[in-house]
Design an enzyme around this catalytic site. Structure first.
Site, PDB file in Angstrom:
ATOM      1  N   ASN A   1       6.040  -0.172  -0.958  1.00  0.00           N
ATOM      2  CA  ASN A   1       5.691   1.150  -0.420  1.00  0.00           C
ATOM      3  C   ASN A   1       5.826   1.134   1.093  1.00  0.00           C
ATOM      4  OD1 ASN A   1       3.056   0.323   0.784  1.00  0.00           O
ATOM      5  ND2 ASN A   1       2.603  -0.119  -1.356  1.00  0.00           N
TER       6      ASN A   1
ATOM      7  N   PHE B   1     -10.168   1.116   1.471  1.00  0.00           N
ATOM      8  CA  PHE B   1      -9.429   2.220   2.080  1.00  0.00           C
ATOM      9  C   PHE B   1      -8.935   3.152   0.973  1.00  0.00           C
ATOM     10  CE2 PHE B   1      -8.260   2.179   6.649  1.00  0.00           C
ATOM     11  CZ  PHE B   1      -9.185   1.230   7.049  1.00  0.00           C
TER      12      PHE B   1
HETATM   13  O1  C5P Z   1      -6.985   2.356  -6.231  1.00  0.00           O
HETATM   14  P1  C5P Z   1      -6.448   2.573  -4.865  1.00  0.00           P
HETATM   15  O2  C5P Z   1      -5.166   1.823  -4.620  1.00  0.00           O
HETATM   16  O3  C5P Z   1      -6.304   3.980  -4.438  1.00  0.00           O
HETATM   17  O4  C5P Z   1      -7.573   1.949  -3.890  1.00  0.00           O
HETATM   18  C1  C5P Z   1      -7.372   1.668  -2.565  1.00  0.00           C
HETATM   19  C2  C5P Z   1      -8.274   0.533  -2.111  1.00  0.00           C
HETATM   20  O5  C5P Z   1      -8.321  -0.516  -3.059  1.00  0.00           O
HETATM   21  C3  C5P Z   1      -7.759  -0.117  -0.861  1.00  0.00           C
HETATM   22  O6  C5P Z   1      -8.868  -0.636  -0.173  1.00  0.00           O
HETATM   23  C4  C5P Z   1      -6.872  -1.220  -1.396  1.00  0.00           C
HETATM   24  O7  C5P Z   1      -6.693  -2.262  -0.461  1.00  0.00           O
HETATM   25  C5  C5P Z   1      -7.643  -1.670  -2.615  1.00  0.00           C
HETATM   26  N1  C5P Z   1      -6.796  -2.131  -3.732  1.00  0.00           N
HETATM   27  C6  C5P Z   1      -6.819  -3.446  -4.102  1.00  0.00           C
HETATM   28  N2  C5P Z   1      -6.085  -3.879  -5.186  1.00  0.00           N
HETATM   29  C7  C5P Z   1      -5.338  -3.006  -5.896  1.00  0.00           C
HETATM   30  C8  C5P Z   1      -5.304  -1.664  -5.524  1.00  0.00           C
HETATM   31  C9  C5P Z   1      -6.036  -1.261  -4.432  1.00  0.00           C
HETATM   32  O8  C5P Z   1      -7.490  -4.260  -3.436  1.00  0.00           O
HETATM   33  N3  C5P Z   1      -4.628  -3.439  -6.906  1.00  0.00           N
END
Ligand code: C5P
Length: 408
Positions: free
Chosen positions: A217, A334
């Protein structure tokens, strides 16, 4: 970070030069400090004037350079008192082995060491950037002198290792002007996280499909790297687990590079229990290809398109937030959203089980140098107004320091 505000605005800095080839870097350093908003008063030893002229430094600092205790310009003939009284810090760069020895002994036989001795200890810090041949740096006498200087409260910046003017390779190179400028900026930041441990994830992840393709991304990692820098400036021990980005590691930060979400998870999990605070800024890919093949997928003569099967990646933040106490660090997540920031951020905070979620508008901030944050906690919300990412990171660090439970 181009749009960062001048980090030394309003600061008065005495820049001391002693004899060494690294004096050539002092011109650049003077410019960097002036550009950062500092008032720079240059003081040179007699030996330093053999390597670079006072005229050059006068032109770059916009102030007359002092080279002698007997300079008649200050009203009371007391340059050694006046210059130190006005300064917020004295930075000696380059600092020769001989100069370090003199200051360690409390000698005052020329203006610069006299200034160091006469400065008000409580309000004017002394920072020295050694520059010398590696044998001189390694000599027991220099080691003793540096230890004395540190014990007396001076901050030693570097030196770095590498090629030396004498042709040898080793420890003793003066840090680069930008590194010294950043060290001085860091010195002035409040030590709100002194001695605390902070683990940060940053950047995107890359989920390989074959050796040349993958899912990723637009996250640049800039926000996470700015938080790592701000936390280190605030005195924390910082470990940064970074996805594939081309950003320089902030000074004093331990960095672990990873590619995929699973690698990020493998790096984070064993570290989580050894850190008091976890800040997950990484834009972790939600899915990865179910299979990753060793050889490049070739185009088919019949133009058949390969079918992509995806599987869900582990949620690193939610996993860390679910660790049992005392292994669980205080977690900050975040939320990068494209709309309805408040609603999504509130929901995400509950879903991930974390005390603080930092919301931002993903498409508007990915790759940019500035941002705007919405802090969503259990007891309400707070906006951090639009600013460069380093300024926001320092504000966020202040909030984290205020909200995270104090160490036992
Ligand atoms: O679920 P989403 O991606 O929207 O959540 C964002 C938050 O979760 C961010 O703090 C991101 O670093 C963390 N995250 C994570 N592992 C994932 C997905 C998101 O640590 N697989």
């Amino acid at each position: 970070m181009n749009s960062a505000p001048p980090g030394l605005a309003g600061k008065q800095v005495v820049l001391g030069l002693t004899g060494g080839i690294a004096c050539y870097k002092a011109a650049d350093l003077t410019r960097e400090l002036v550009k950062s908003g500092a008032t720079v008063q240059v003081v040179m030893t007699e030996s330093a004037t053999r390597f670079i002229t006072p005229l050059t430094l006068q032109a770059l600092s916009g102030r007359p350079v002092y080279t002698s205790t007997w300079d008649a310009r200050p009203a009371h003939h007391m340059a050694h008192i006046d210059l130190g009284r006005e300064a917020d810090a004295i930075l000696v760069a380059p600092a020769s082995a001989d100069f370090i020895a003199r200051v360690a002994q409390g000698r005052a036989d020329e203006l610069l060491s006299l200034l160091c001795l006469a400065r008000p200890l409580a309000r004017c810090a002394l920072l020295v950037a050694p520059a010398m041949n590696r044998e001189m740096w390694a000599h027991p006498a220099t080691r003793r002198n540096v230890a004395t200087l540190t014990a007396d409260g001076a901050v030693v910046l570097g030196p770095a290792a590498g090629e030396q003017a004498c042709g040898e390779v080793g420890d003793g190179r003066m840090l680069e002007p930008a590194e010294l400028r950043d060290a001085l900026i860091a010195h002035f930041q409040p030590k709100l996280l002194a001695g605390r441990t902070v683990l940060i994830t940053a950047g995107p992840t890359f989920e390989a499909l074959d050796p040349v393709r993958g899912i990723t991304n637009h996250s640049s990692g800039k926000m996470g790297f700015a938080i790592a820098r701000a936390a280190a400036e605030a005195g924390a021990h910082v470990t940064l687990v970074a996805g594939p980005v081309h950003l320089e590691t902030p000074a004093g930060v331990d960095r672990i590079d990873v590619q995929s979400a699973r690698q990020m998870m493998d790096a984070v999990l064993p570290l989580a229990s050894r850190h008091e605070i976890f800040v997950a800024t990484a834009a972790v890919a939600d899915w990865r290809p179910a299979t990753s093949v060793e050889a490049k997928i070739k185009k088919d003569a019949d133009h058949r398109v390969p079918q992509l099967d995806l599987v869900e990646n582990p949620d690193i933040l939610a996993t860390v937030a679910a660790l049992p106490l005392p292994e669980r660090p205080w977690c900050v997540g975040f939320a990068a959203e494209s709309h309805d920031l408040l609603r999504h951020a509130r929901a995400k905070r509950l879903r991930k089980g974390v005390p603080l979620i930092v919301g931002n508008l993903g498409p508007a901030t990915f790759g940019q140098d500035d941002n705007q944050l919405l802090l969503v906690g259990a007891d309400g919300e707070q906006e951090l107004a639009h600013a460069d990412k380093l300024t926001l990171a320092r504000q966020l660090v202040r909030e984290i320091a205020a909200r995270a439970p104090s160490p036992k």
